[in-house]
Structures are given as structure tokens and as C-alpha cells.
Design a protein around this motif. Sequence first.
Motif, PDB file in Angstrom:
ATOM      1  N   TYR A 148     -34.729 -16.736 -68.466  1.00 55.43           N
ATOM      2  CA  TYR A 148     -35.043 -15.309 -68.489  1.00 55.43           C
ATOM      3  C   TYR A 148     -36.476 -15.050 -68.072  1.00 55.43           C
ATOM      4  O   TYR A 148     -36.757 -14.284 -67.159  1.00 55.43           O
ATOM      5  N   LEU A 149     -37.407 -15.682 -68.798  1.00 53.53           N
ATOM      6  CA  LEU A 149     -38.798 -15.270 -68.677  1.00 53.53           C
ATOM      7  C   LEU A 149     -39.563 -16.008 -67.599  1.00 53.53           C
ATOM      8  O   LEU A 149     -40.403 -15.431 -66.947  1.00 53.53           O
ATOM      9  N   VAL A 150     -39.283 -17.280 -67.408  1.00 53.47           N
ATOM     10  CA  VAL A 150     -40.045 -18.024 -66.416  1.00 53.47           C
ATOM     11  C   VAL A 150     -39.405 -17.872 -65.041  1.00 53.47           C
ATOM     12  O   VAL A 150     -40.058 -17.545 -64.065  1.00 53.47           O
ATOM     13  N   ASN A 151     -38.101 -18.110 -64.971  1.00 51.86           N
ATOM     14  CA  ASN A 151     -37.444 -18.077 -63.664  1.00 51.86           C
ATOM     15  C   ASN A 151     -36.952 -16.688 -63.281  1.00 51.86           C
ATOM     16  O   ASN A 151     -36.551 -16.480 -62.151  1.00 51.86           O
ATOM     17  N   ASN A 152     -36.906 -15.777 -64.247  1.00 50.63           N
ATOM     18  CA  ASN A 152     -36.303 -14.462 -64.019  1.00 50.63           C
ATOM     19  C   ASN A 152     -34.900 -14.591 -63.421  1.00 50.63           C
ATOM     20  O   ASN A 152     -34.494 -13.783 -62.597  1.00 50.63           O
ATOM     21  N   ALA A 153     -34.204 -15.648 -63.809  1.00 50.73           N
ATOM     22  CA  ALA A 153     -32.831 -15.841 -63.328  1.00 50.73           C
ATOM     23  C   ALA A 153     -31.900 -15.157 -64.317  1.00 50.73           C
ATOM     24  O   ALA A 153     -31.182 -15.816 -65.072  1.00 50.73           O
ATOM     25  N   TYR A 154     -31.935 -13.829 -64.316  1.00 54.56           N
ATOM     26  CA  TYR A 154     -31.189 -13.071 -65.323  1.00 54.56           C
ATOM     27  C   TYR A 154     -29.688 -13.380 -65.337  1.00 54.56           C
ATOM     28  O   TYR A 154     -29.100 -13.507 -66.416  1.00 54.56           O
ATOM     29  N   PRO A 155     -29.031 -13.490 -64.184  1.00 57.65           N
ATOM     30  CA  PRO A 155     -27.577 -13.731 -64.234  1.00 57.65           C
ATOM     31  C   PRO A 155     -27.211 -15.029 -64.947  1.00 57.65           C
ATOM     32  O   PRO A 155     -26.357 -15.041 -65.834  1.00 57.65           O
ATOM     33  N   ILE A 156     -27.899 -16.122 -64.576  1.00 56.43           N
ATOM     34  CA  ILE A 156     -27.587 -17.411 -65.199  1.00 56.43           C
ATOM     35  C   ILE A 156     -27.906 -17.351 -66.693  1.00 56.43           C
ATOM     36  O   ILE A 156     -27.116 -17.785 -67.535  1.00 56.43           O
ATOM     37  N   ILE A 177     -25.283 -18.087 -69.666  1.00 52.29           N
ATOM     38  CA  ILE A 177     -25.444 -19.116 -70.709  1.00 52.29           C
ATOM     39  C   ILE A 177     -25.335 -18.472 -72.084  1.00 52.29           C
ATOM     40  O   ILE A 177     -24.702 -19.011 -72.990  1.00 52.29           O
ATOM     41  N   THR A 178     -25.966 -17.296 -72.228  1.00 50.60           N
ATOM     42  CA  THR A 178     -25.932 -16.612 -73.518  1.00 50.60           C
ATOM     43  C   THR A 178     -24.493 -16.342 -73.944  1.00 50.60           C
ATOM     44  O   THR A 178     -24.117 -16.569 -75.103  1.00 50.60           O
ATOM     45  N   PHE A 179     -23.684 -15.872 -72.998  1.00 44.45           N
ATOM     46  CA  PHE A 179     -22.296 -15.571 -73.353  1.00 44.45           C
ATOM     47  C   PHE A 179     -21.496 -16.832 -73.647  1.00 44.45           C
ATOM     48  O   PHE A 179     -20.653 -16.842 -74.545  1.00 44.45           O
ATOM     49  N   VAL A 180     -21.760 -17.902 -72.903  1.00 47.40           N
ATOM     50  CA  VAL A 180     -21.062 -19.154 -73.181  1.00 47.40           C
ATOM     51  C   VAL A 180     -21.400 -19.612 -74.603  1.00 47.40           C
ATOM     52  O   VAL A 180     -20.518 -19.947 -75.403  1.00 47.40           O
ATOM     53  N   LEU A 181     -22.708 -19.554 -74.927  1.00 46.96           N
ATOM     54  CA  LEU A 181     -23.134 -19.976 -76.262  1.00 46.96           C
ATOM     55  C   LEU A 181     -22.475 -19.114 -77.337  1.00 46.96           C
ATOM     56  O   LEU A 181     -21.983 -19.608 -78.356  1.00 46.96           O
ATOM     57  N   MET A 182     -22.456 -17.805 -77.066  1.00 44.19           N
ATOM     58  CA  MET A 182     -21.864 -16.881 -78.031  1.00 44.19           C
ATOM     59  C   MET A 182     -20.389 -17.203 -78.215  1.00 44.19           C
ATOM     60  O   MET A 182     -19.874 -17.224 -79.341  1.00 44.19           O
ATOM     61  N   PHE A 239     -19.308  -9.796 -59.199  1.00 42.65           N
ATOM     62  CA  PHE A 239     -18.322 -10.442 -60.088  1.00 42.65           C
ATOM     63  C   PHE A 239     -18.300 -11.947 -59.843  1.00 42.65           C
ATOM     64  O   PHE A 239     -17.271 -12.549 -59.625  1.00 42.65           O
ATOM     65  N   ASN A 240     -19.476 -12.473 -59.863  1.00 44.05           N
ATOM     66  CA  ASN A 240     -19.697 -13.872 -59.545  1.00 44.05           C
ATOM     67  C   ASN A 240     -19.426 -14.753 -60.772  1.00 44.05           C
ATOM     68  O   ASN A 240     -20.320 -15.023 -61.569  1.00 44.05           O
ATOM     69  N   ILE A 241     -18.174 -15.232 -60.884  1.00 50.82           N
ATOM     70  CA  ILE A 241     -17.796 -16.099 -61.998  1.00 50.82           C
ATOM     71  C   ILE A 241     -18.570 -17.418 -61.929  1.00 50.82           C
ATOM     72  O   ILE A 241     -18.756 -18.100 -62.929  1.00 50.82           O
ATOM     73  N   GLY A 242     -19.038 -17.723 -60.713  1.00 48.25           N
ATOM     74  CA  GLY A 242     -19.761 -18.972 -60.498  1.00 48.25           C
ATOM     75  C   GLY A 242     -20.921 -19.154 -61.468  1.00 48.25           C
ATOM     76  O   GLY A 242     -21.269 -20.282 -61.814  1.00 48.25           O
ATOM     77  N   ASN A 243     -21.547 -18.053 -61.927  1.00 45.77           N
ATOM     78  CA  ASN A 243     -22.645 -18.159 -62.893  1.00 45.77           C
ATOM     79  C   ASN A 243     -22.192 -18.896 -64.145  1.00 45.77           C
ATOM     80  O   ASN A 243     -22.940 -19.691 -64.714  1.00 45.77           O
ATOM     81  N   TYR A 244     -20.977 -18.598 -64.577  1.00 46.52           N
ATOM     82  CA  TYR A 244     -20.462 -19.242 -65.787  1.00 46.52           C
ATOM     83  C   TYR A 244     -20.196 -20.721 -65.537  1.00 46.52           C
ATOM     84  O   TYR A 244     -20.476 -21.562 -66.387  1.00 46.52           O
ATOM     85  N   LEU A 245     -19.651 -21.009 -64.359  1.00 49.29           N
ATOM     86  CA  LEU A 245     -19.389 -22.414 -64.032  1.00 49.29           C
ATOM     87  C   LEU A 245     -20.707 -23.177 -63.980  1.00 49.29           C
ATOM     88  O   LEU A 245     -20.828 -24.273 -64.527  1.00 49.29           O
ATOM     89  N   THR A 246     -21.730 -22.570 -63.335  1.00 47.54           N
ATOM     90  CA  THR A 246     -23.045 -23.224 -63.280  1.00 47.54           C
ATOM     91  C   THR A 246     -23.583 -23.433 -64.692  1.00 47.54           C
ATOM     92  O   THR A 246     -24.114 -24.499 -65.009  1.00 47.54           O
ATOM     93  N   ALA A 247     -23.444 -22.391 -65.520  1.00 52.90           N
ATOM     94  CA  ALA A 247     -23.969 -22.477 -66.882  1.00 52.90           C
ATOM     95  C   ALA A 247     -23.347 -23.654 -67.628  1.00 52.90           C
ATOM     96  O   ALA A 247     -24.050 -24.454 -68.246  1.00 52.90           O
ATOM     97  N   ILE A 248     -22.021 -23.763 -67.536  1.00 56.40           N
ATOM     98  CA  ILE A 248     -21.340 -24.826 -68.274  1.00 56.40           C
ATOM     99  C   ILE A 248     -21.621 -26.178 -67.642  1.00 56.40           C
ATOM    100  O   ILE A 248     -21.906 -27.170 -68.318  1.00 56.40           O
ATOM    101  N   ASP A 249     -21.595 -26.187 -66.319  1.00 57.30           N
ATOM    102  CA  ASP A 249     -21.764 -27.440 -65.594  1.00 57.30           C
ATOM    103  C   ASP A 249     -23.168 -27.997 -65.785  1.00 57.30           C
ATOM    104  O   ASP A 249     -23.369 -29.168 -66.095  1.00 57.30           O
TER     105      ASP A 249
END
Lengths: 410, 284
Positions: free
Chosen positions: B242-250, B254-259, B47-57
Amino acid sequence: MRNRNRVNPTLLRGLAQARYGRRDMLKFSGLAAAGMALSACGVAAKQQEAPAAKDFWEGKKETGNVRFANWPLYMDSDRTQLKEFTKATGIKVDYREDVQDIAAFAGKIQPKLANGDSTGYDMFALTTGIELARFIALGYLAPLDHGRMPNFTRHAGAAYKDTAYDSGNKHTMPYASGITGIAYNPQFVDREITSIADLWDPAFKGRVGMMSDAQEIGNFGLLVNGVKPAESTEKDWQAAADKLKKQRDDGIVRSYYGQDFVQPLTNGDVWLSMAWSGDIYQQNAEEGTDLKFVIPEEGATLWTDNMVIPVTSEAPVDAIKLMDFLYDPEVAASLAEYITYIPPVPAAQDVLREQAKQASGDDREALTALIESPLVFPTEDDYAHLHSYVELKPGEEESFTSLFHAITQA
Amino acid sequence: MRRKLAPYLLALPAWAWLAMFFVVPLAGMASLSLTSGNVITGFSQTFNIGNYLTAIDTYGEQIARSLFYGLSATLICIAIGYPAAYWIAFKGGRHKSTYLLLLLLPFFVSFVLRTISWKFTLSDNGIVLGTLKQIGVLPADFGVLNTAPAVILGLAYNFLPFMVLPIYAVLERMDHGVVEAAHDLYASRVQAFVRVVLPISLPGVFAGGLMTFIPTTADYVNASVLGGTGNTMIGSIIQTQYLVNNAYPIASAITFVLMGVLLLGIFSYARALGTERVMEVQAK
């Protein structure tokens, strides 16, 4: 990446709608499959131990069919070498040009490998870099049985055996190699380009092309700072990133290119650019342009497209036979003649030399040019200037790529 | 009883489709966006909310830029597409379908090829700029390729039919009598347009706006083909993650922030224009 450029690859990709569709599908099915795999278990691929060579090969039999995924334009459209292989062994090859983007291809098959499912291929091409290192680390690639690779043992060049990225060729056999160096268009650049530092020259403001791939551009950032990529540390990466950021912020870079740097270079949209040797060789040979390719004094990088067998391959015996077959000097020579990238078989040069002697006219000229080209057959001195890629330990790739993607994807 | 159930049964495939290919992946992605770890060691739910903060930041700038590019492209599409739709609907006569076909014809060609052909067209010494430079209209070092305008123009070009068709559909159905009525009531041509035709066609503009704004904002082809060093759009970032870094969480975050941002924008837009009319036109 590493597309043969007989047709401009960007144009080819666009023209071949089905191909784009397929590539697109790869991406999306990769994403969807990844999403499904991940959502199903909540946890993605975990490291698994690759089986020992003896265990893997025990009881494996020839099936008479092998499915091979490779880059487009990496074999002539008649598939001459594959026909010879079928004639010699009776094994049929289902050859598909499905590798059009390493990341998309790896992204597509990774979830299947993580589940232990067949990828639909018995062997495929994978370029040196993050994806290959990841697949090796995750134990997705079959250990090679060197007893089944007589041609490789006899004919593979020193630079292609026991490589930095796969010591002892446990998992990979090179298919072709290329150099990432600098290409420039003498129509616009009125002096000789000799060094990577020239890519930072304010005189070329807005006329420099760099590559968007984190490793490619990272390597050049390291080399210009006098650091060998393979020996670099995290501190060096930061320094390289700072250097590259300055180049961008000073407006020197026009664009970061994936693989479509040849056309802008020919048009004069960019005057000098990071480039792959084979693409420049082909452009000059096919269209009579006079683009120059240099291995800069700081050095350049040598990359390799490797053939690998996934552990879930349904025909590993057939696959390794085919891989080894391509190391026959005659076969390697005819492949190199078409691909114009560096063959991993030095003896191919001698075979081509013999052919040139017997040929006449244009054929002879073309063959001689190929044999003498340092882009296809680098000299000892060239090899001394060629570096291998940064070795990223598992877990390091994230900090490395994010550092350089922050520059290319701003 | 059976008769009552029939419509629901008929809708079942659609529901199953939605559940299978939209709800399940979406839920999976939502769960993924809160995990930590990497592809080698595996991802675990923290439940790492930090992903969202990183995405926005980290990618706020690219998100904002994508919205700006998407909006600009949509406005250009309205400016070009509205008159085109108007002309086809009212002046097209018996050749209407021919004009529509002509409008769509370029779009039978692959999206990527169309974008790449723009690259040739906009090239510094290409057909357009090269010619203009030769006759001295433009300075020799002028360039469009690899700039923000190139990306926006590419987007507008690629999504133009999505604007023209909904507007055309509304205008085509419009009862021409209302314009005559306006003239009978002494409305000038401009007044008739502004007070009668335009309000009637707004739902079409709204629908067209959605169909251009959403895909243009999320597009990743135009920016990577036509853009330069500071024109990356958020779609490319998601793809790389997604494809290059395989950083699925981030990537999922980002996808959800954009949505979220897109939904917010669409709802305020719908509010401003009146949702009822919009749903109506969607339903038609």
C-alpha cells in the motif's frame, strides 16, 4: 529514516507514545484516505502537468505564516534557526516533526495532492528515492523560482545543485545529506572492513545487517557487482537480486533493518551492517562507542533529504524564503552542528572553523571533531566514491521494488 | 408508531458509522482489488482476477506463516492466560481488581515500545541471554532475536490480556456451587475441572481465541521488530504494497484473501465449539 540518533530513534518512537500514535494515525489515515479517494472515483492519482514556474508564482503573496513538516531531530528543540528566520522576516513558522516514515507520510498526503487539496503543509522534507520521483512525475511539486533563491545560488555545494534526481533544482532544495555505507563494531570484527564484499563473508555468518528498503539494498547489490546504480539496467537489477538472495540463503544476514541498525550493532547482535553516516557519528559522539564507518572501495551512496513545496501550498512565498534562509552559511553551520549529517552548504565548514578557533575546552574539541569528520564534511576523494541512486522511470519502480522486497520480505 | 421507531433511530449512529467507515471502504477496496494499472497512469476497472492469483501465488507462504504464528501465539496465550484467569477468578479474593490492574499495567505503555523492549531483553548479550551465557548454561553463539520463536513470543506477550479477560469474565460469573456439587458427587478435583469448569469456560476461551488469533495473524509490528530474514508476516507485505509501492490493487487483493482465510478459520472453529454458546457469551 535519517533520524538523528541523539536518542535511539527506535526508543524515541516507542517512548513518545503520542508520537507513535500520530505516526500510526498517519498510516491509517493515509490508508483510509487513499481508500476513500480511490473508492470515490474508482481511479487513483493520474499524472498531471506541473505548472510552469512563471504561472505558478504569478500573483503569489507573502502570508506571514508557513507550515513546515520535517523529520524528527532535524532541528534543535528550541528551533533556533526558525526563531532567527522569524526575527529576520516576520514570518512565523509552524514546524512539525511529522515526517517519520517517508512511505507513510507520502501515503498520507498523496490522495490530497491527487485531489488538488491542501496537505496541511506549505513545505515538507522528502528524501531522494521513489516517493520523490513519483511526486515529481505526478506534478505535485511546485517549480522553484530561482530568482527567489539568492543564498542557494551563492552557497549551495556543487554536489547539491543540479542533482541527478532533479536536474536544475526545478523542485527541490537539499536540507541535509548522508552516506549509506558500512558500519562495524571492532569489538567483534577483528579486521579492517574495506569493501561491500565483506558483507558476504561467511566468517560473519548470521552477524550481518542489511537494510530493508528496496533502493538501499538494491544499491549495495549493484555496487558489489561493480555496477553504478544510476547507470544500471533491469538486467543488473536481476543480477544484484540474485547476489543478495544468495547472501540471505547462506544465512549470512541476521535481519533487514529499516532504521534501527545502531542498537544491534552496539550490542553485538550484528557485527557489521549497512548504515547511515550521521547515525553512527551521533552514536559515537553521544555514547562514546567506537563504531567504525567506512565508505567501501566499491563505493557508497549519497542520499539527500530535500525541501519541497507542494503545488497546493498556501504560502509558497514564505516557504521558499525559509528554504533559502537555511542556505545562509551561519544558519547552515548551526544546523549542521546539531544534525551531524552533511550540510549542502560547504561554507558552513569555514564558519564552524572560525567558531572552533574562538571556542575552548570541550566545545573546541567537539567542533574540531565535527569539522574534520568525513561523515559530516566528506572530502573530494570521498565524493568521488559516492554514487547517486538508481533513476527509476515511471513504471519501472514496481519491477525494481518487487525484485528486492522479495529478498527483504520473505 | 414513534415508540416502535425509537430503537431503530437510536441505532442509526451505529449504522451510519459502520456504513461510513466499514462498508464503504470495504466496497471501495473490493472494487480496487480488481483493477489494473499503476499510480502514475491511474487504475482502471478491468475485473482483473489475476490480482488474486498473484496474491495467493506470491504471498501464499507469508499468509500460511502468519496463520501459523497467529495460531501458535494463541495457543501460548491459552496456556499462560487460562491459569492466570483461573487463579484471579477463584483465588484472587478481595484483591481481584488489583491483580487485573497488574495484568493490564504493562499495556498502558505503547505497543511499539513494549515490542522494542523485548528486543533489548532478547538481545544476544542482553539481560537474559547474556547472563545465561556467562554462567555457561548457553553456548556463546546462541540467539533468539530475529527468529520465528522471538516473533511468536512477542505476539503472545502483546496479546495476552485479550485472552485472560474473556476467560476471567466467564469464570468470575460462574456459580461456585456447581463445583461443590461435583465434589458432592465424588468427582475428583481434576474431574470437576475437566467436566464442569472447563466446559463452562469454553465460550470465554473461544472469545479470547478470536481476540488474539485475528490481530496476531494480521500484526506487522512484531515480525518487523523481532523477526529475521525469513519471518515476514502478511501484515508487513500489505503495508509495503500500500504505502511503499502504492500497488493498491495487489494490496487490496491480499487483504481480501487474508480476510477470507480468517473468516473460514473462524467459522470452522465456531462450528467445532458450537456457535450458539459463542454468540451467547459475546452477547453477555
